[in-house]
Design an enzyme around this catalytic site. Sequence first.
Site, PDB file in Angstrom:
ATOM      1  N   HIS A  63      28.224   1.833 -19.688  1.00 33.62           N
ATOM      2  CA  HIS A  63      27.297   0.712 -19.471  1.00 33.62           C
ATOM      3  C   HIS A  63      28.007  -0.414 -18.715  1.00 33.62           C
ATOM      4  O   HIS A  63      27.789  -1.598 -18.999  1.00 33.62           O
ATOM      5  CB  HIS A  63      26.750   0.164 -20.791  1.00 33.62           C
ATOM      6  CG  HIS A  63      25.960   1.139 -21.598  1.00 33.62           C
ATOM      7  ND1 HIS A  63      24.597   1.231 -21.545  1.00 33.62           N
ATOM      8  CD2 HIS A  63      26.357   2.093 -22.483  1.00 33.62           C
ATOM      9  CE1 HIS A  63      24.169   2.181 -22.375  1.00 33.62           C
ATOM     10  NE2 HIS A  63      25.235   2.723 -22.951  1.00 33.62           N
ATOM     11  N   ASN A 136      18.618   2.112 -26.033  1.00 39.69           N
ATOM     12  CA  ASN A 136      18.523   2.724 -24.710  1.00 39.69           C
ATOM     13  C   ASN A 136      17.059   2.806 -24.287  1.00 39.69           C
ATOM     14  O   ASN A 136      16.170   2.483 -25.073  1.00 39.69           O
ATOM     15  CB  ASN A 136      19.118   4.143 -24.728  1.00 39.69           C
ATOM     16  CG  ASN A 136      20.641   4.143 -24.662  1.00 39.69           C
ATOM     17  OD1 ASN A 136      21.238   3.218 -24.107  1.00 39.69           O
ATOM     18  ND2 ASN A 136      21.249   5.170 -25.207  1.00 39.69           N
ATOM     19  N   TYR A 346      31.927  -1.074 -31.170  1.00 35.55           N
ATOM     20  CA  TYR A 346      31.576  -2.128 -30.218  1.00 35.55           C
ATOM     21  C   TYR A 346      32.473  -3.350 -30.371  1.00 35.55           C
ATOM     22  O   TYR A 346      33.070  -3.824 -29.405  1.00 35.55           O
ATOM     23  CB  TYR A 346      30.092  -2.504 -30.368  1.00 35.55           C
ATOM     24  CG  TYR A 346      29.208  -1.417 -29.815  1.00 35.55           C
ATOM     25  CD1 TYR A 346      29.166  -0.164 -30.428  1.00 35.55           C
ATOM     26  CD2 TYR A 346      28.441  -1.597 -28.681  1.00 35.55           C
ATOM     27  CE1 TYR A 346      28.386   0.867 -29.919  1.00 35.55           C
ATOM     28  CE2 TYR A 346      27.664  -0.583 -28.159  1.00 35.55           C
ATOM     29  CZ  TYR A 346      27.635   0.645 -28.787  1.00 35.55           C
ATOM     30  OH  TYR A 346      26.884   1.655 -28.279  1.00 35.55           O
TER      31      TYR A 346
END
Length: 510
Positions: A63, A136, A346
């Site tokens: 991404h 997504n 993350y």
Amino acid sequence: MSDSDKKSKCPFSRLTTAFGAPVADNQNSMTAGARGPLLMQDVWLLEKLANLNRENIPERRMHAKGSGAFGTFTVTNDITKYSKAKIFSQVGKKTEMFARFTTVAGERGAADAERDIRGFALKFYTEEGNWDMVGNNTPVFFVRDPRKFPDLNKAVKRDPKTNLRSATNNWDFWTLLPEALHQVTIVMSDRGIPKSYRHMHGFSSHTYSFINSNNERFWVKMHFQTLQGIQNLTDQEAETLVGKDRESHQRDLFDAIERKDYPKWKMSIQVMPETDADKYRLHPFDLTKVWYKKDYPLIEVGIVELNRNPENFHADVEQSAFAPNNLVPGISVSPDKMLQARLFAYSDAQRYRLGVNHHQIPVNAARCPVNSNHRDGQGRVDGNYGGTPHYEPNSFKQWQEQSEFKEPPMKITGNGDHWNFHDDDSNYFEQPAKLFQLMKPEQQQVLFENTARAMGDAEEFIKFRHIRNCHAADPKYGAGVAKALGLDLARALGSKKDDPALGSPAALPV
Ligand code: HEM
């Protein structure tokens, strides 16, 4: 500031060093004589060169290419019986937010109009902390065990030797995981290249939990339907577009917001009562599957509207940090093991990419008091909580835990082991089959042709394996892909015994 604004808005001002001292000459380096070498004392030159060397930050591992905008979330329907989250507390309530949309496999400079899934990440600045919905544009995913995520990433990115994207690597991996066929079918379908970020839906994909004020848990999947309508590009249209404009998604989103044509998405949820999880015939925490809408219909929640472009791309978009572990009271996790791994991945990536104090960067900063006791670290830019006590428990009533927010216990049973998902659930093909059967014949033809182009120069045994997988979902799917690839269907179907992956630890497709 857009190009046209620059002339009128740039105030005449004085150039300074990073520490505020006037720069007297920004044109001519300091040398010994007109034709002589540089002088070390040209501190402004040293500062400029050193700063330039540090202007790049690591790009996101995936991404990396994206666009972002600020906006507002407005509640349009009362869902307080499912969630006590403050963001949903009242119809009409507005919450400030930030969104970032992305392609996945391409690097920071990649073209936008590529066949790929798209990231759909939303950050809501609620009064009880930031809630990040990191989804997504597809309701499912390629893999359902996080151990396979780093491999997926490598398979779709560049080959270690050629530094080229490799159809062999990509399709070898995808076809060895039959559970990937659902997502692969979506990506190869006519929806595989959205025309722009405005013209695609968003999904939480995972099952999350919502918790209401009686501390009851519900399993929830979230949907964000574009109100601009779905629009896609064909391979041919995308190829022409990329030849002219590599930033078509960025341009489209930025320009729409500048002309006040604010894009909107309707948020809805599918809600499963907690105890249904044991009864539903599908694995409710399997990221490769959707819940059928006839079983769990959509319930409207509100509207996401993007209405402000960031003033500076690096500050707000590049430095934005979305993390599924950013949850608020009333919104929590599920046992989905992919989601569980993301709860670590993350923030860990962001501590590396942006530093331990990335929560202080304005786009990431909560809009409510933050009393965490985390101190110090590189790049601390506030008062670092001054001289207040920095431990808990303490005798000064400073920053006590808030036990009223304790979640109901999540029921978990079973022996700790490397459980093989494939033994638990080998229902790989029901949903890709249904998706295929929902397509009109012309859409099926587009799917066959997109697949054939994307498989390109992948090795023949991999093409055969994909044909066998498609055939297992629906014989017409297998036959169509074989024909588009110019391969003999009967040979493909009989080729399992020659597959070099036979006997590998990965569960082999049919
Ligand atoms: C970005 C890991 C699965 C959506 C990222 C990043 C990492 C990561 C490390 C970069 C974060 C950063 O540097 O800021 C993983 C792992 C996964 C996984 C380990 C599975 C175990 C998924 C799934 C979805 C998803 C299933 C969607 C449902 C995204 C999005 C971004 C992202 C949208 C970009 C966020 C942004 O705009 O900054 N992922 N991911 N990922 N991931 Fe995943």
